[in-house]
Each structure stands twice: as structure tokens, then as C-alpha cells.
Design a protein around this motif. Structure first.
Motif, PDB file in Angstrom:
ATOM      1  N   GLY A 177      10.723 -30.567  -2.139  1.00 18.10           N
ATOM      2  CA  GLY A 177      11.818 -29.727  -1.663  1.00 18.10           C
ATOM      3  C   GLY A 177      11.738 -29.532  -0.160  1.00 18.10           C
ATOM      4  O   GLY A 177      12.745 -29.610   0.551  1.00 18.10           O
ATOM      5  N   PRO A 216      16.538 -29.343  -4.258  1.00 19.30           N
ATOM      6  CA  PRO A 216      15.535 -28.676  -3.429  1.00 19.30           C
ATOM      7  C   PRO A 216      15.879 -27.204  -3.205  1.00 19.30           C
ATOM      8  O   PRO A 216      14.986 -26.369  -3.027  1.00 19.30           O
ATOM      9  N   ALA A 217      17.163 -26.906  -3.242  1.00 22.21           N
ATOM     10  CA  ALA A 217      17.572 -25.511  -3.016  1.00 22.21           C
ATOM     11  C   ALA A 217      16.999 -24.617  -4.116  1.00 22.21           C
ATOM     12  O   ALA A 217      16.579 -23.488  -3.865  1.00 22.21           O
ATOM     13  N   THR A 223      14.202 -25.138  -5.840  1.00 18.81           N
ATOM     14  CA  THR A 223      12.768 -24.979  -5.611  1.00 18.81           C
ATOM     15  C   THR A 223      12.501 -24.000  -4.474  1.00 18.81           C
ATOM     16  O   THR A 223      11.694 -23.082  -4.591  1.00 18.81           O
TER      17      THR A 223
END
Lengths: 225, 383
Positions: free
Chosen positions: B288, B376-377, B379
């Protein structure tokens, strides 16, 4: 400059759709430090992710430095992010198997112009030169956050997004981190800080209050520089 | 790419347990494949030898021969032209591995009744490569003699013996077998034909043939039908137990290696896949972060797949070494007679260097896709 026009995001969860941002329109001029405050779940981090090109809104546009972040392809957005946006997280997100210097240099992929010397100098300015060879597990929390700041600022991105950067720090370290962010603003950067506390407010040019995904209040502070 | 390679090396050195376990998986797969491949030739020779010792599974004798006499005495008094075997060899619809024509008669030596067998060279189907000789290789005017005959004649290897009015050199004295072979003399077919004054005559064709396992049809019936067309003067007998044993043994040998290799590859791939998935799971916040730093999907995939490739390369090198050691040291215990066939195959290293990284990368494909597609947002927001 950061500009959001009627941005809404919705997440799908088992319990049904959850609104992250609800029709947010916002403008943060270049060279300002803005604090985003609000209770947990109010959409502060979601706002940060949307600005950072990490979370595509369902509706609305996000512009950074005049460029529509989500009109770009995925790889163009990644490259744009690498050049223009720096992230600082509450949990630092340092890579555990890299030492401080290598963690800082992690942001230099595809940006070959940045020398190791620049990273060393930055670490020196942040008081971390003696820790350059240490792994994150050997650092104090304050040092970890300063390392994360060094990583985020090495390439001098025009926008710095900080998500609860002082959330895990004691008062002294928190003050130091806020001061660094303030200095970054003073050097021309645009800084957006998501915070629960009030420590960053004294440096803020504007304060954005959020609740339930909406911007409920936007205050331009009187003593902004 | 340089940075990605550097990250892979650093990560491998950091997560040593995962690295070692993954390398062991790749190494085990390569080692066993190499060991199986190296012992394959020995296994095939050993099987060939075993099945050869079982005997032929099709016997063809003259049509005029009496089956009762044949089964009582073990050979037919009647003969047929030697040409019969060549006609059979050329027949387009007959399936066989090889054919041997024999001429067998009882003769008397030193007041004892013994059996004399003349053996033709083996005939192979047209276009089939001759296998290495595993049976008799009798020279002209030479004989292999049974253990009891050697005793009676006090014969020794390379000495001459006299019977049927001519001189024969003992090429080999067979070990005691406790069978009719102890009182049998084997010679070349032309020599025996000449000695018995039966030129160009044979009284049996032995065919090694696996038609017997044709699934739902009676193979002997099919063979008889075919032979009737081309050899009206011959009849066919089929020894089901021998034929089945031979076929089963061959089939087992043919099937076991690919099966074992397939199982090994699947298990190793699953192992590597699970370890890669665990590794990606451990690194999800790191991934992430890299996304936040602007690393593209290709770079994230390269981190996972490059790691897998490196593990595959290391596993290939180690696995080849371990496989060679295993085959050379343990193989002879299982294939004592044909152990000489077990030798290192350097080409296998090339295949291993190609195959193991591919296997590891294939096994890591799903974890790599997961790493790339993971938001990734999500995480980074989970702080």
C-alpha cells in the motif's frame, strides 16, 4: 492547489453501502497548510486518499495542481503521485527490512535525479543522520515519524498529505513534527493534515471540519501567513 | 527495476523463514524430478529385464501341430517355413514388439535326452528403433548350454563340445535355474537348422506383444483373424497371465513417473502459492505504501513474481544438486542391476532453471494479482 468539486464516495460493505464523502467541494490554495478535523468516521482520511489519487470518487472531480487526478490512466496517476504528492501516515509505514536512509530513498524510483546526498542532508536537517543505518525497529516513534516525513518530502512534492501524523507521538515529538510540516508550508508546499488533536491548528491557514462525509465548516485562520 | 531487484533481495534476507520454506519447496520439486528422471533409464531397463524374464506372451506354432503334444513336451514336432516369421513381421495389421523364430528338438547327448533350441535374431516392427540387447547374443558355431548339461559333459566356457556330428564352442554356461533350461542348449537358428538337417524350418514363433490388454475385445481372436489371412499354416496361443503381467508392469512403469512428477509439481506449486500469499499478506501495508509512493502495478507484480523467480532459480540449482546426489546414492539400491544407467544429466539443470522459476511464478500469480488489485486506500486507512 487542491480543488474538489462535488466529490462523493461510497463503499460497499456487508451491511450495505457506506458514504465516505458526501458532495464535498473544497479548494486549498497552493502554499497553505490546511487541517482537516472531525470525529472518527467523518471522512477525513477518505478525503486525503481521494486527493492523493488513491481512491476514485463515485462522483465529482479532484484536481491537484490544475490536473484532474482521476482522468489520468493508472500508471500516469502513479507517476503524478510520485512527483507531486507526499504521504505521511499515523503508523509511519516504514519498510521493516530497510534502514532509515533506504526507507527515505524508497521514493526515488523513477526519479533518478535525486541523489543519495540529498537524502543524507535531509536526514541531517531532521536530526536523523546518526540513525541513517538503523532499521525502523531500532528507532523511537518520533524518529520513525521523522523518517516517514523525510521519505515524503525528499522529492519536494508540491502537496504533502499527512494522516494523523502526530497520533502516535508524545507531546514533544508531536510539536516537532507539526513544526516540520509548518516549515514545509513556509517553503512553498501545500500541506493537508488530518488530525484529531489541536497541535497542528496553530500552524493552520485554514481548518476544515467534517462530519458524516460532509464539510460542515471551513475556517480561514486570522493569523495565516 | 534496479530498485525492485534491490527490494526483493532485501526482503528475502529479512523474511528468512518464508524464503527458506519457499526455496525448499522449489528445491524438493526439482530434486525429485531430477532424481526420477535420472533413475528413469535404470527403471526402464530393470522393467525390461524383469518382463523379458517372464517370457513371451504369444506363441505361434504350425497349424498341423498337436496342441496336446505341444503343451506336454513344450515344443511342436511339426515345423513350418522360416519365411513364416518374416511374413508375419511384414504384415501391416499385426502389432508386436519383437518376434523370435525358434527350432526346438530333443536330441541325445552322452546318453541323456536334452533339448536343442535354435534362436533367430529378434525381428522388430519396421521403423521401430532396436532396443539394447537384453537377451541372447549367440555367436555362430557357439552355444549356451544349461547347467546340468555342462555337468554331464564336464564342459567349460570357451571349450568345444561335440554333438550332432559337429563341433560347438561353449560361449556360456547358464546358471542353475531349476527349469527345463538346465537341460537346454541354445544355438543360432541357422546352425541348429543345419545340424538337425532342417534347413529354413522353424517350429515356433515367440512374439512379445501387448495386444492382450486391448480393453474390451479379445486380442487373441483379433490376432488369429489377422494371422489366418497371411499365415494359413500357423496357429496362435496366448498366455494371458504372462501377457498381463508384462503389460501391467510396463504400464505401471510408464504411468508412475509422470504421475509422481505431476503430484510433486502440484504439491510444490500449492506450497509456493500459499507461502507467496502469506508473504503478500504480511506485506500488504508495505505494498500500500509503495502504491502511495507512486509505484505502478507492474513494479508491485515484479516484486512478487521476481521474488518467486529468484526462489525458483535458487531451488533449481539446489534441487539439481540434491536430485543428482539422491539418484546416484540411493538409485542403485532400487535398481541394482541397471545402476550404470544412472548418471547426471546436465541438460536437466537447464530445464530446471527454466521450469522452477516458471512454476514458482505461476504459483505466485494469484498472490501477485491480489497484491496489485488490493486497494491501497483500504490498507492505509486501517490505521
Amino acid at each position: 492547489m487542491i480543488s474538489l468539486q462535488s466529490v462523493s464516495t461510497t463503499f460497499s460493505t456487508r451491511g450495505g453501502p457506506v458514504t465516505g464523502l458526501d458532495d464535498v467541494t473544497l479548494e486549498i490554495p497552493a502554499g497553505q497548510l490546511a487541517c482537516v478535523v472531525g470525529p472518527s468516521g467523518s471522512g477525513k482520511t477518505t478525503l486525503l486518499m481521494a486527493i492523493g489519487g488513491m481512491l476514485r470518487p463515485n462522483v465529482g472531480t479532484v484536481q491537484v495542481n490544475g490536473q484532474d487526478v482521476y482522468s489520468m490512466s493508472g500508471s500516469a496517476r502513479a507517476a503524478f503521485r510520485a512527483r507531486n504528492i507526499g504521504f505521511i501516515f499515523q503508523m509511519f509505514h516504514l519498510v521493516p527490512y530497510l534502514n532509515v536512509l533506504d526507507n527515505v530513498l524508497l521514493c526515488t524510483h523513477g526519479n533518478g535525479g535525486t541523489s543519495k546526498q540529498a537524502a543524507v542532508e535531509l536526514l541531517e536537517r531532521l536530526g536523523l543522520s546518526h540513525r541513517a543505518g538503523h532499521k525502523p525497529s531500532q528507532l523511537s516513534t518520533g524518529e520513525r515519524q521523522r523518517t516517514a516525513i523525510a521519505r515524503a518530502t525528499l522529492l519536494k512534492p508540491s502537496v504533502l498529505l499527512a494522516d494523523e501524523p502526530t497520533g502516535n507521538l508524545d507531546e514533544e515529538n508531536a510539536a516537532e513534527v507539526v513544526k516540520i510540516l509548518g516549515n514545509y508550508r513556509d517553503e512553498g508546499g501545500t500541506v493537508l493534515v488530518v488530525t484529531h488533536g489541536s497541535d497542528a491548528l496553530e500552524y493552520a491557514d485554514r481548518v476544515i471540519r467534517m462530519r458524516a462525509g460532509r464539510v460542515t465548516e471551513e475556517t480561514i485562520t486570522a493569523d495565516s501567513s | 527495476m534496479k530498485l525492485v531487484c534491490w527490494l526483493i533481495f532485501k526482503e528475502l534476507l529479512h523474511r528468512k523463514v518464508s524464503f527458506v520454506l519457499s526455496t525448499v519447496a522449489a528445491m524438493a520439486a526439482v530434486a525429485l524430478c531430477v532424481a526420477i528422471s535420472m533413475t528413469q533409464a535404470a527403471a526402464q531397463n530393470e522393467t525390461r529385464r524383469t518382463t523379458r524374464d517372464i517370457g513371451s506372451n504369444i506363441f505361434i506354432i504350425p497349424k498341423m501341430a498337436d496342441e496336446f503334444d505341444y503343451f506336454n513336451t513344450g515344443f511342436s514336432e511339426k515345423t513350418m517355413p522360416e519365411e513364416t516369421v518374416h511374413e508375419m513381421a511384414k504384415a501391416p495389421n499385426i502389432s508386436y514388439n519383437h518376434l523370435i523364430a525358434t527350432l526346438t528338438q530333443e536330441i541325445t547327448i552322452a546318453g541323456r535326452t536334452v533339448r536343442l533350441v535354435g534362436l533367430s535374431g529378434a525381428l522388430h516392427p519396421p521403423g521401430r528403433r532396436k532396443k539394447s540387447k537384453m537377451g541372447f547374443a549367440i555367436k555362430q558355431d557357439h552355444v549356451y548350454i544349461g547347467y546340468r548339461i555342462a555337468e554331464v559333459l564336464s564342459a567349460k566356457k570357451n571349450e568345444d563340445v561335440q554333438f550332432l556330428g559337429r563341433k560347438w564352442t561353449v560361449q556360456r554356461i547358464e546358471p542353475e535355474k531349476g527349469t527345463i533350461e538346465d537341460i537346454t542348449i541354445f544355438g543360432l537358428l541357422p546352425d541348429v537348422q543345419e545340424a538337425l538337417n532342417l534347413p529354413d524350418r522353424i517350429n515356433e514363433i515367440k512374439a512379445i506383444d501387448c495386444l492382450c490388454l486391448t480393453a474390451d475385445r479379445d486380442p487373441v481372436k483379433i490376432l488369429r483373424e489377422e494371422l489366418d489371412k497371411i499365415l494359413p499354416n500357423a496357429k496362435v496361443f496366448h498366455i494371458a497371465a504372462i501377457a498381463d503381467a508384462r503389460a501391467k508392469q510396463r504400464q505401471m512403469m510408464d504411468k508412475y513417473s509422470p504421475f509422481l512428477v505431476a503430484v510433486l509439481l502440484v504439491v510444490s506449486a500449492a506450497w509456493l502459492g500459499v507461502l507467496a500469499a502469506v508473504n503478500v499478506g504480511e506485506r500488504i501495508s508495505e505494498i500500500g505504501l509503495l502504491r502511495a509512493l507512486g509505484y505502478r502495478s507492474g513494479a508491485i507484480s515484479a516484486l512478487v513474481l521476481g521474488r518467486a523467480a529468484l526462489i525458483g532459480i535458487l531451488g533449481a540449482i539446489l534441487g539439481y544438486a540434491v536430485g543428482c546426489l539422491l539418484a546416484i546414492n540411493v538409485g542403485p539400491e532400487y535398481f541394482p542391476v541397471t545402476a550404470k544407467a544412472i548418471r547426471a544429466q546436465p541438460a536437466m539443470l537447464g530445464w530446471a532453471l527454466l521450469g522452477a522459476p516458471l512454476l514458482a511464478m505461476l504459483a505466485s500469480f494469484i498472490p501477485a494479482s491480489w497484491a496489485v488489485s488490493h486497494d491501497p486506500a483500504v490498507t492505509l486507512r486501517q490505521d
